[in-house]
Design a protein around this motif. Structure first.
Motif, short mmCIF file in Angstrom:
data_model
loop_
_atom_site.label_atom_id
_atom_site.label_comp_id
_atom_site.label_asym_id
_atom_site.label_seq_id
_atom_site.Cartn_x
_atom_site.Cartn_y
_atom_site.Cartn_z
N ASP A 253 -23.70 9.33 -54.62
CA ASP A 253 -23.18 8.42 -55.65
C ASP A 253 -21.87 8.95 -56.22
O ASP A 253 -20.92 8.19 -56.44
N LEU A 254 -21.82 10.26 -56.47
CA LEU A 254 -20.61 10.85 -57.04
C LEU A 254 -19.43 10.72 -56.07
O LEU A 254 -18.31 10.40 -56.47
N GLN A 255 -19.69 10.93 -54.79
CA GLN A 255 -18.60 10.83 -53.81
C GLN A 255 -18.11 9.39 -53.68
O GLN A 255 -16.91 9.16 -53.50
N LYS A 256 -19.01 8.43 -53.79
CA LYS A 256 -18.57 7.03 -53.79
C LYS A 256 -17.67 6.77 -54.99
O LYS A 256 -16.66 6.06 -54.90
N GLU A 257 -18.03 7.34 -56.12
CA GLU A 257 -17.25 7.17 -57.35
C GLU A 257 -15.86 7.79 -57.21
O GLU A 257 -14.86 7.21 -57.62
N ILE A 258 -15.82 8.97 -56.61
CA ILE A 258 -14.53 9.65 -56.42
C ILE A 258 -13.64 8.84 -55.49
O ILE A 258 -12.44 8.65 -55.75
N ARG A 259 -14.22 8.35 -54.40
CA ARG A 259 -13.42 7.55 -53.46
C ARG A 259 -12.94 6.25 -54.11
O ARG A 259 -11.82 5.80 -53.86
#
Length: 292
Positions: A253-259
């Protein structure tokens, strides 16, 4: 673990002494001067002076002998894929040796990891479409390190630690122009805690997570942190929860947010309200981390 007694390699078991001796790396080839096996294999049998081989040359030649016809059947049939489990195991054993403080264990485990590198390079040298050997591996690494240290090997002026780190990232960006996200290149197979540290570090580098934001937990040392992490895992286990899987899910979820933040910054469409964790987010930067 001894690198020459790799699990599964039983080719010398049950053989006579004479038969077993034929599978051992000889100290020299028949009819050659008393030099190393590596020197004989690499430079050929000639009357001209031969370069002095190193212990690394001997290791390369040992692997070649094990994989050659008449060598070890187990070694000969290995592939990059089949060796992954041993590379993982040896890497963890090296980490344990580093943390144990035993120099003898460190010496042995560094050798085991080196053996894996040489083994993979030997396979690559014999695999159509790959065609590189340990010399190519070393040359590529040397080229990379020289290129990433212009302040040492080039004309760049002496730099501070911060400037060196920034320059390192700039050089990597030039080397790998296909990477469009700060997250590209992070191995997703890393253990969850190590992956979390890497992802958060990348987010900080590009300003998506403030480095001076108030700490979510008042932790002053690793001595304090360890028991807290252990207590979290213990509580999760008591409730039948998988801590590793839970952290990996949160990281996805965090990586989706960063992208999404990267894309939003690129096209000017990102707002702080776009965060998937916005309802529970703390003010830790452009991206939000959940409150504890």
């Amino acid at each position: 673990m001894s690198v020459l007694s790799t699990p599964g390699c039983t080719c010398a078991r049950g053989r006579s002494k004479v038969e077993s001796e034929t599978l051992r790396p000889p100290t020299r080839l028949p009819g050659t001067p008393a030099t190393s096996l590596a020197g004989s294999l690499r430079w050929g049998v000639t009357d001209s002076p031969q370069p002095s081989p190193s212990s690394v040359d001997d290791l390369v030649a040992t692997v070649a002998r094990l994989r050659a016809p008449g060598g070890c059947p187990w070694d000969a049939e290995q592939t990059h894929e089949s060796l992954v489990q041993y590379l993982t195991e040896e890497t963890h054993e090296l980490i344990e040796a580093i943390e144990s403080g035993s120099s003898d264990d460190l010496l042995e485990e560094l050798g085991d990891v080196l053996y894996q590198v040489v083994f993979h390079a030997s396979i690559a040298a014999e695999t159509p479409g790959e065609g590189f050997d340990i010399q190519d591996v070393a040359a590529r690494m040397t080229q990379k390190m020289v290129g990433r240290h212009p302040h040492v090997f080039g004309d760049a002026a002496e730099q501070s630690l911060e400037a060196v780190v920034a320059g390192w990232d700039d050089v990597k960006a030039v080397e790998k122009p296909h990477r469009t996200s700060v997250l590209d290149g992070i191995p997703q197979g890393m253990p969850a805690l190590a992956l979390a540290d890497k992802v958060l570090g990348r987010a900080q580098k590009i300003g998506l997570l403030e480095t001076d934001a108030p700490a979510l937990l008042p932790i002053d040392s690793e001595a304090e942190l360890g028991p807290i992490l252990l207590a979290i895992v213990s509580a999760a286990k008591a409730q039948g929860l998988d801590s590793e899987r839970a952290l990996r899910t949160a990281l996805r979820d965090l990586q989706k947010e960063i992208r999404a933040a990267e894309q939003g910054e690129a096209d000017g469409s990102f707002t702080e309200g776009d965060q998937p964790w916005d309802d529970d987010a703390s003010d830790a930067g452009i991206i939000g981390l959940p409150r504890v």
